[in-house]
Write a protein that holds these residues in place. Sequence first.
Motif, PDB file in Angstrom:
ATOM      1  N   ASN A  73       0.337  -4.384  -5.429  1.00  0.00           N
ATOM      2  CA  ASN A  73      -1.066  -4.621  -5.061  1.00  0.00           C
ATOM      3  C   ASN A  73      -1.745  -5.498  -6.113  1.00  0.00           C
ATOM      4  OD1 ASN A  73      -3.567  -4.101  -3.540  1.00  0.00           O
ATOM      5  ND2 ASN A  73      -4.162  -2.948  -5.368  1.00  0.00           N
ATOM      6  N   ALA A  74      -1.506  -5.171  -7.374  1.00  0.00           N
ATOM      7  CA  ALA A  74      -2.125  -5.962  -8.452  1.00  0.00           C
ATOM      8  C   ALA A  74      -1.628  -7.403  -8.438  1.00  0.00           C
ATOM      9  CB  ALA A  74      -1.824  -5.309  -9.798  1.00  0.00           C
ATOM     10  N   ARG A  75      -0.407  -7.622  -7.982  1.00  0.00           N
ATOM     11  CA  ARG A  75       0.136  -8.995  -7.914  1.00  0.00           C
ATOM     12  C   ARG A  75      -0.415  -9.766  -6.725  1.00  0.00           C
ATOM     13  NH1 ARG A  75       5.185  -6.059  -9.013  1.00  0.00           N
ATOM     14  NH2 ARG A  75       5.596  -6.309 -11.240  1.00  0.00           N
ATOM     15  N   GLY A  76      -1.169  -9.085  -5.866  1.00  0.00           N
ATOM     16  CA  GLY A  76      -1.712  -9.770  -4.695  1.00  0.00           C
ATOM     17  C   GLY A  76      -0.707  -9.859  -3.560  1.00  0.00           C
ATOM     18  N   HIS A  77       0.322  -9.009  -3.596  1.00  0.00           N
ATOM     19  CA  HIS A  77       1.324  -9.031  -2.528  1.00  0.00           C
ATOM     20  C   HIS A  77       0.890  -8.118  -1.379  1.00  0.00           C
ATOM     21  CE1 HIS A  77       4.596 -10.498  -5.573  1.00  0.00           C
ATOM     22  NE2 HIS A  77       3.720 -11.432  -5.243  1.00  0.00           N
ATOM     23  N   ILE A  78       1.724  -8.075  -0.334  1.00  0.00           N
ATOM     24  CA  ILE A  78       1.334  -7.363   0.883  1.00  0.00           C
ATOM     25  C   ILE A  78       1.394  -5.854   0.668  1.00  0.00           C
ATOM     26  CG2 ILE A  78       1.835  -7.048   3.339  1.00  0.00           C
ATOM     27  CD1 ILE A  78       0.895  -9.885   2.545  1.00  0.00           C
ATOM     28  N   ILE A  79       0.298  -5.207   1.047  1.00  0.00           N
ATOM     29  CA  ILE A  79       0.204  -3.750   0.924  1.00  0.00           C
ATOM     30  C   ILE A  79      -0.368  -3.187   2.234  1.00  0.00           C
ATOM     31  CG2 ILE A  79      -0.047  -3.716  -1.582  1.00  0.00           C
ATOM     32  CD1 ILE A  79      -3.176  -3.070   0.175  1.00  0.00           C
ATOM     33  N   VAL A  80      -0.405  -1.863   2.290  1.00  0.00           N
ATOM     34  CA  VAL A  80      -1.035  -1.190   3.436  1.00  0.00           C
ATOM     35  C   VAL A  80      -2.140  -0.298   2.876  1.00  0.00           C
ATOM     36  CG1 VAL A  80      -0.690   0.302   5.439  1.00  0.00           C
ATOM     37  CG2 VAL A  80       1.199  -1.123   4.611  1.00  0.00           C
ATOM     38  N   THR A  81      -3.333  -0.397   3.425  1.00  0.00           N
ATOM     39  CA  THR A  81      -4.406   0.492   2.971  1.00  0.00           C
ATOM     40  C   THR A  81      -4.081   1.926   3.416  1.00  0.00           C
ATOM     41  OG1 THR A  81      -5.666   0.086   5.000  1.00  0.00           O
ATOM     42  CG2 THR A  81      -6.178  -1.280   3.102  1.00  0.00           C
ATOM     43  N   ALA A  82      -4.025   2.838   2.441  1.00  0.00           N
ATOM     44  CA  ALA A  82      -3.686   4.211   2.792  1.00  0.00           C
ATOM     45  C   ALA A  82      -4.238   5.175   1.738  1.00  0.00           C
ATOM     46  CB  ALA A  82      -2.167   4.373   2.928  1.00  0.00           C
TER      47      ALA A  82
END
Length: 543
Positions: free
Chosen positions: A365-374
Amino acid sequence: MENPLKVIGTSSTTCGGCHSAGCGTCGPSPHTSKAPVAFNRREFGYTVLAASATALLTGCSQQKSAEQAAQPAPAAPALSPELAVVQTSKGPIMTTLEEFYKMGPGPSSSHTMGPMRITYDFFQRVSKLPEDQLQQATSLKVHLFGSLSATGKGHGTDRASLAGLLGKAPATCPPQFLDELAANPDQAYKVTLGPKTLDLTLKDIIFDATKGEFPHPNTMTAKLLAGDQTIYELEYYSVGGGFIEWKGYKPPDKGQPKYPFDHARDLKKFLIDDKIPLPQLLLQNEMAISGRSEKEIWEFLDQVAEVMVRGVDTGLTVESVLPGPIKLHSKAAALQHNLKTSAKGEAGRAVTRVASYGFAMGEENARGHIIVTAPTAGSAGIIPAVVKSLRDLNTPTQKIRDGFLAAAAIGYLCKHNATLSGAEGGCQAEVGVGSSMGAAMIAQALSANPKVVSNAAESALESHLGMTCDPVAGYVQVPCIERCAYGAVKAWTAYSIASEEIPEQRRVDLDTTIDAMALTAKEMNSKYKETSEGGLAVSVVLC
Ligand code: SF4
């Protein structure tokens, strides 16, 4: 400004989407009754961020940072009453899985995920224009306004916007592509729109006016141009939590839930009266509200699981200094590597393994890569760590889907009756809720009965009450990433307790603890609500 949180004994309800530039990513609820309050606080955080950057250049001065932090916050712009996010609605929980588990680039749901979803939406719209119009096209431009312009550079708003404009879907965009965009700011990338191929660069994403009469603090426009002439233009708003709206937006029609509930006690009644398993109840509701088929719902949850596990796997293999002024070294890969060699014993290995998974996704997330809000971007490491550890146990796919449903139900209850926003409720609302969701997910996936699922969720949430939000320098890194690791470990701890105790002997129920979280949120000093005015944010000096 009036706090829209529901507290015991009041009738106002639900959180709103915070307009955050960091992770405060609660989604706007269809039940939201007030405009969110986070914008001015977050802006204030960036005053401190600027102070931190100055300290890096000129020598550190804790006093100076504190003085700058004492500057008054800019006034929050009024939101247009036309926006769905500020429209009033009451009733049972109507949130859907696709609204809740949103996929896209971190670290900010409003400043990276939302803009990428916006430009990808615009790409899809212009792709469908008649060929003769597309034939005339010479360029695509995006203008960022308000907070997106003021703070977007530090959060990669431009690269996220460019990626969407290039037709990269937020859920599946490879992290390497996002890194490449950031590393090569002058490179031209090709996008094909019907018969026309255009060259785009980061310069086509324009940081425009930061102040003005915008319908929303996070306003942006996208244009398809033929020379100076506009072929197609649309004004968009990144309204928080990764949700997007546009001029003339109408919220999608929803069906009524088959089992309407807004508290855990309502769920309990249905489970007893209708003798229906919890996952079935939640599935029936999801189908009724969203209009999706069972197959579509499972496909969506399988995709969510894949994005999460892929993120953890990537994070476990990358060692880097994370972007931003903190210069934080990643830890997930080292934790995972040392697992094989160090003598930690069974307990140490289990905790380290789960923690490494939480670190891995938090660092992604800190790297700006793909995440899912959870439920949010800042807490996005917890559920992936839980899913990965359930997979380590060879938990069947269907059980993991059931776990996602149970976890979502906990998130919905917290969103509906308290808040999911660090800017409204501190970190208890993000990492606390994420851990509570994780505990419910583990219990459900391991076939515990509904009382144990509820107790596990309660135990985890109870153990986070009062946790403040104090990200250092306004970046979603310290303490956020380590809290994701702890949130995942605590989820397993809560499940362990709930599955071993006599369920009926638990003295505190989930509804009570959610009410306690809302009350704590309301009474929490605003310094500890994502302002970077208190806690670690002012104790840590970057030099
Ligand atoms: S401290 Fe918690 S609530 Fe605040 S930004 Fe970090 S993860 Fe989000």
